[in-house]
Every structure is written in C-alpha cells, then in structure tokens.
Scaffold this active site. Structure first.
Site, PDB file in Angstrom:
ATOM      1  N   ALA A   1      -2.478   5.477   9.018  1.00  0.00           N
ATOM      2  CA  ALA A   1      -2.125   4.347   9.645  1.00  0.00           C
ATOM      3  C   ALA A   1      -1.014   4.181  10.266  1.00  0.00           C
ATOM      4  O   ALA A   1       0.140   4.659   9.941  1.00  0.00           O
ATOM      5  CB  ALA A   1      -2.192   3.230   8.644  1.00  0.00           C
TER       6      ALA A   1
ATOM      7  N   SER B   1      -4.053   5.800   5.092  1.00  0.00           N
ATOM      8  CA  SER B   1      -4.168   4.582   4.650  1.00  0.00           C
ATOM      9  C   SER B   1      -5.446   3.598   5.013  1.00  0.00           C
ATOM     10  O   SER B   1      -5.333   3.706   6.307  1.00  0.00           O
ATOM     11  CB  SER B   1      -2.909   3.689   4.703  1.00  0.00           C
ATOM     12  OG  SER B   1      -1.808   4.509   4.262  1.00  0.00           O
TER      13      SER B   1
ATOM     14  N   TYR C   1       8.736   9.007   1.046  1.00  0.00           N
ATOM     15  CA  TYR C   1       9.703   7.794   0.530  1.00  0.00           C
ATOM     16  C   TYR C   1       9.221   7.425  -0.920  1.00  0.00           C
ATOM     17  O   TYR C   1      10.050   6.456  -1.594  1.00  0.00           O
ATOM     18  CB  TYR C   1       9.214   6.494   1.306  1.00  0.00           C
ATOM     19  CG  TYR C   1       7.727   6.165   1.327  1.00  0.00           C
ATOM     20  CD1 TYR C   1       7.139   5.492   0.170  1.00  0.00           C
ATOM     21  CD2 TYR C   1       7.014   6.272   2.509  1.00  0.00           C
ATOM     22  CE1 TYR C   1       5.770   5.065   0.295  1.00  0.00           C
ATOM     23  CE2 TYR C   1       5.553   5.790   2.746  1.00  0.00           C
ATOM     24  CZ  TYR C   1       5.012   5.304   1.379  1.00  0.00           C
ATOM     25  OH  TYR C   1       3.643   5.224   1.443  1.00  0.00           O
ATOM     26  N   GLU C   2       8.091   8.314  -1.627  1.00  0.00           N
ATOM     27  CA  GLU C   2       8.052   7.999  -2.857  1.00  0.00           C
ATOM     28  C   GLU C   2       9.053   8.864  -3.818  1.00  0.00           C
ATOM     29  O   GLU C   2       9.172   8.644  -5.066  1.00  0.00           O
ATOM     30  CB  GLU C   2       6.405   8.291  -3.169  1.00  0.00           C
ATOM     31  CG  GLU C   2       5.485   7.621  -2.702  1.00  0.00           C
ATOM     32  CD  GLU C   2       4.025   8.159  -2.715  1.00  0.00           C
ATOM     33  OE1 GLU C   2       3.786   7.753  -3.891  1.00  0.00           O
ATOM     34  OE2 GLU C   2       3.507   8.516  -1.947  1.00  0.00           O
TER      35      GLU C   2
ATOM     36  N   HIS D   1       1.721  -4.775   3.946  1.00  0.00           N
ATOM     37  CA  HIS D   1       0.401  -3.367   3.408  1.00  0.00           C
ATOM     38  C   HIS D   1      -0.794  -3.877   3.203  1.00  0.00           C
ATOM     39  O   HIS D   1      -1.627  -3.165   3.788  1.00  0.00           O
ATOM     40  CB  HIS D   1       1.310  -2.945   2.134  1.00  0.00           C
ATOM     41  CG  HIS D   1       0.181  -1.723   1.763  1.00  0.00           C
ATOM     42  ND1 HIS D   1       0.650  -0.559   2.344  1.00  0.00           N
ATOM     43  CD2 HIS D   1      -0.272  -1.391   0.602  1.00  0.00           C
ATOM     44  CE1 HIS D   1      -0.241   0.238   1.893  1.00  0.00           C
ATOM     45  NE2 HIS D   1      -0.754  -0.053   0.816  1.00  0.00           N
TER      46      HIS D   1
ATOM     47  N   ASN E   1      -1.207  -2.516  12.797  1.00  0.00           N
ATOM     48  CA  ASN E   1      -0.375  -3.574  13.166  1.00  0.00           C
ATOM     49  C   ASN E   1       0.466  -3.114  14.279  1.00  0.00           C
ATOM     50  O   ASN E   1       0.806  -2.145  14.664  1.00  0.00           O
ATOM     51  CB  ASN E   1       0.694  -4.020  11.868  1.00  0.00           C
ATOM     52  CG  ASN E   1       1.451  -2.744  11.446  1.00  0.00           C
ATOM     53  OD1 ASN E   1       0.844  -1.968  10.813  1.00  0.00           O
ATOM     54  ND2 ASN E   1       2.558  -2.846  12.085  1.00  0.00           N
TER      55      ASN E   1
ATOM     56  N   MET F   1       4.590   6.782   8.483  1.00  0.00           N
ATOM     57  CA  MET F   1       5.661   7.423   7.729  1.00  0.00           C
ATOM     58  C   MET F   1       4.956   8.729   6.964  1.00  0.00           C
ATOM     59  O   MET F   1       5.499   9.307   5.960  1.00  0.00           O
ATOM     60  CB  MET F   1       5.940   6.493   6.337  1.00  0.00           C
ATOM     61  CG  MET F   1       6.623   4.929   6.819  1.00  0.00           C
ATOM     62  SD  MET F   1       6.609   3.899   5.595  1.00  0.00           S
ATOM     63  CE  MET F   1       7.080   2.300   6.471  1.00  0.00           C
ATOM     64  N   SER F   2       4.093   9.357   7.728  1.00  0.00           N
ATOM     65  CA  SER F   2       3.305  10.647   7.277  1.00  0.00           C
ATOM     66  C   SER F   2       3.406  11.536   8.311  1.00  0.00           C
ATOM     67  O   SER F   2       3.875  11.329   9.484  1.00  0.00           O
ATOM     68  CB  SER F   2       2.132   9.994   6.573  1.00  0.00           C
ATOM     69  OG  SER F   2       1.312   9.527   7.651  1.00  0.00           O
TER      70      SER F   2
ATOM     71  N   HIS G   1      -3.873   4.318  -2.215  1.00  0.00           N
ATOM     72  CA  HIS G   1      -3.805   5.633  -1.702  1.00  0.00           C
ATOM     73  C   HIS G   1      -4.636   6.466  -2.944  1.00  0.00           C
ATOM     74  O   HIS G   1      -3.850   6.879  -3.560  1.00  0.00           O
ATOM     75  CB  HIS G   1      -2.458   6.418  -1.517  1.00  0.00           C
ATOM     76  CG  HIS G   1      -1.802   5.735  -0.324  1.00  0.00           C
ATOM     77  ND1 HIS G   1      -1.575   6.394   0.844  1.00  0.00           N
ATOM     78  CD2 HIS G   1      -1.115   4.583  -0.213  1.00  0.00           C
ATOM     79  CE1 HIS G   1      -0.951   5.683   1.820  1.00  0.00           C
ATOM     80  NE2 HIS G   1      -0.702   4.588   1.179  1.00  0.00           N
TER      81      HIS G   1
ATOM     82  N   HIS H   1       3.852  10.453   0.089  1.00  0.00           N
ATOM     83  CA  HIS H   1       4.868  10.266   1.052  1.00  0.00           C
ATOM     84  C   HIS H   1       6.200  10.671   0.576  1.00  0.00           C
ATOM     85  O   HIS H   1       6.570  10.582  -0.521  1.00  0.00           O
ATOM     86  CB  HIS H   1       4.752   9.083   1.753  1.00  0.00           C
ATOM     87  CG  HIS H   1       3.491   8.584   2.012  1.00  0.00           C
ATOM     88  ND1 HIS H   1       2.514   8.217   1.266  1.00  0.00           N
ATOM     89  CD2 HIS H   1       2.819   8.409   3.267  1.00  0.00           C
ATOM     90  CE1 HIS H   1       1.401   7.833   1.957  1.00  0.00           C
ATOM     91  NE2 HIS H   1       1.632   8.066   3.228  1.00  0.00           N
TER      92      HIS H   1
HETATM   93  N1  HPA Z   1       5.589   1.141  10.523  1.00  0.00           N
HETATM   94  C1  HPA Z   1       5.627   2.227  10.051  1.00  0.00           C
HETATM   95  N2  HPA Z   1       4.644   2.596   9.402  1.00  0.00           N
HETATM   96  C2  HPA Z   1       3.514   1.950   9.354  1.00  0.00           C
HETATM   97  C3  HPA Z   1       3.504   0.740  10.151  1.00  0.00           C
HETATM   98  C4  HPA Z   1       4.524   0.455  10.825  1.00  0.00           C
HETATM   99  O1  HPA Z   1       4.634  -0.571  11.592  1.00  0.00           O
HETATM  100  N3  HPA Z   1       2.317   0.344  10.149  1.00  0.00           N
HETATM  101  C5  HPA Z   1       1.436   1.356   9.367  1.00  0.00           C
HETATM  102  N4  HPA Z   1       2.288   2.254   8.978  1.00  0.00           N
END
Ligand code: HPA
Length: 287
Positions: free
Chosen positions: A118, A35, A90-91, A259, A246, A222-223, A66, A88
């Site tokens: 990311a 991302s 989660y989709e 996001h 972050n 998440m990847s 994406h 991902h």
């Molecule tokens: N948590 C999970 N996935 C992420 C985060 C996060 O804080 N930042 C970017 N992808």
C-alpha cells in the site's frame, strides 16, 4: 564459554526445515501481500497454512491489519508461497529480521517474487485506488538490508550472492512487460511509477512529499525496498505493485491520512488486484 550466535543462513535453514515438515509444496514464485491485500491468499488452491509464530526465527508483526501466515499451495497450477503479512523496520526490527522471510522464500526455491504494498500517491496523475506497476525505487530509509557479513550461500543462481550487486534492473523489465500486457487484456488501468521508501511510522509532511516529487518519486511507502534488495542479492527476479491507498500528504489540500483508510481502499481494490496477479502467476513462472 558462550555459544556463538547462529548466522542468518543457518537460522534460515531452521525455518526451512520447519516449513518442509508442514508442506510438500516446492514454491517457484513468492508473493508478498501488502496492507489490505491479504485476502489474495484465498486464491491459493490446496493450501497449507503455516502461522508465522510457528516458524523458528520468523519475525512477527505488531501492526493491526498485518495478519501473519505463510500460505503454500498452487495458483493456476504453479506452486507458490504467499506471505500474508510482513514486518516493517519502523516496528523496531533490525534489517536482517525484516528480510528473514525473503531469504527463506528464496531458499524454498522461489526464483521469482511478486511484491506488493500500500502506498501514498505522489504523482498527481494517480488517484486513490490506482494500481501501479513499480518500475524502480529510491531507498530513502537510510538503511540497506544487505548490510552485515556477505554470505554467498544465499544465491539462488550462479553469479549472485556477491558483496556488491547490481540494482539497475531490480524491477524486471520483462516481467513488467507481462504485467502491462495482462492489464491491457483485462481492461485494468495499470500505472507505472518509482517507489520511494521511507522508514516511517509517521506519514510524511507536505514539504517532504514536494521534495520526493522533485527527486523523481511517484509513490511513497514503508516497505518493499529491503525485500527487493535481498531478492536481487540472491538472484530472484522481481515484479512489484503498489496500491495507492491515499494521495500523499499535501497532494489533496484538505485531506489527512489514516491507517483505517489505507486498509479499506485495499479491500475495495482487492478483486481487480487479485484477477491481475492470478493471471500473471503462470506467466511469471514460465518467463
Ligand atoms: N506514506 C507512507 N506510507 C504509506 C502511505 C503514505 O502516504 N500510504 C500507505 N502507506
């Protein structure tokens, strides 16, 4: 009588056939862009661009930010396949769909993978915008991408494609050493860390992040882990990077995570990231 569903290897060969009709590039390094890092694809010279939705069996992302294209061409003279966008779990995709592109990268001839994402920073020595070399992972998604019938035909070198396979050097120590040296040469601060993968799509709670830190995680995302598992199944050597977009939940008391911020930090760090990865491509290919 119903037709037998095609196995994953056969479906991957159909994707391969389409790609071979669209390009003469025979990639040796695969690159998956996380991302906010999608612009890196513009580094590819003599690019043949194949939208994911043209490739039979290729899963399409449902998330904004994406965009989905496979870019084939050269970086510093090395033939590469760059995935701009990934799907991902989660989709709602099944594991075999999430890693379908990774299977195809291997079958295209990629013996090395540079995987990026990311991630949230758990290690308090990181800050927003930190660039981290992934040294190991913890798969906390509750799923494993190699689940299902084992197919040895996916091996890209002998000794691989086994039902049970080693993950002790999943993130190649020798490629990590190259990354460390190149970052030092360019004066880029490159951290190291363990990536914890969660299913998502919710970000974590502060209690989860405290728990993950205790478990040894420096990053959360998440990847990546599914692709890396499949790369190792096939015998592909992996170099991984996280961009800390972050600090994870609860690390910075007042902050919350969104996001848009994740995407913006990616854009800001793009030039540094691009310069590091671009210089690494020929080194990784030659390693
Ligand atoms: N948590 C999970 N996935 C992420 C985060 C996060 O804080 N930042 C970017 N992808």
């Amino acid at each position: 009588q119903e037709a037998k569903p095609l196995d994953q290897f056969t479906r991957a060969t159909q994707a391969l056939t389409h790609i071979f009709l669209k390009t003469e590039v025979k990639p040796v390094v695969g690159i998956i862009l996380g991302s906010g890092l999608g612009n890196f694809a513009s580094q590819v010279e003599n690019a043949d661009v194949i939208p994911y939705d043209e490739i039979p069996g290729w899963p399409l992302s449902t998330v904004e930010g994406h965009s989905g294209k496979l870019v084939l061409g050269t970086i510093a003279g090395v033939p590469v396949a760059v995935m701009q966008g990934r799907v991902h779990a989660y989709e709602g995709y099944e594991m075999n769909e999430v890693v379908f592109p990774m299977r195809v990268l291997g079958m295209l001839g990629c013996k090395k993978l540079i995987v990026t994402n990311a991630a949230g920073g758990i290690n308090t020595s990181y800050g927003e915008g930190a660039l981290v070399n992934i040294t190991d992972h913890i798969n906390n998604t509750g799923r494993n991408a190699a689940i299902g019938p084992n197919d040895k035909r996916f091996a890209v070198q002998s000794g691989f494609g086994q039902r049970f396979f080693d993950m002790s050097n999943a993130y190649s120590p020798r490629l990590n050493a190259l990354a460390k040296a190149e970052a030092a040469r360019q004066g880029i601060a490159l951290h190291e860390g363990v990536y914890m993968a969660v299913l998502g799509p919710s970000y974590e709670t502060p209690a989860e992040i405290r728990a993950f830190r205790t478990l040894g995680a420096d990053l959360v995302g998440m990847s990546t882990v599914h692709e890396v598992i499949i790369a190792r199944h096939m015998g592909i050597e992996v170099l991984g990077f996280s961009l800390v977009t972050n600090m994870a939940a609860g690390v910075m008391p007042e902050a919350n995570i969104n996001h848009e911020e994740v995407m913006q930090i990616g854009k800001r760090l793009e030039p540094q990231f691009a310069s590091l990865v671009k210089a690494l491509v020929p080194q990784v290919a030659a390693a």
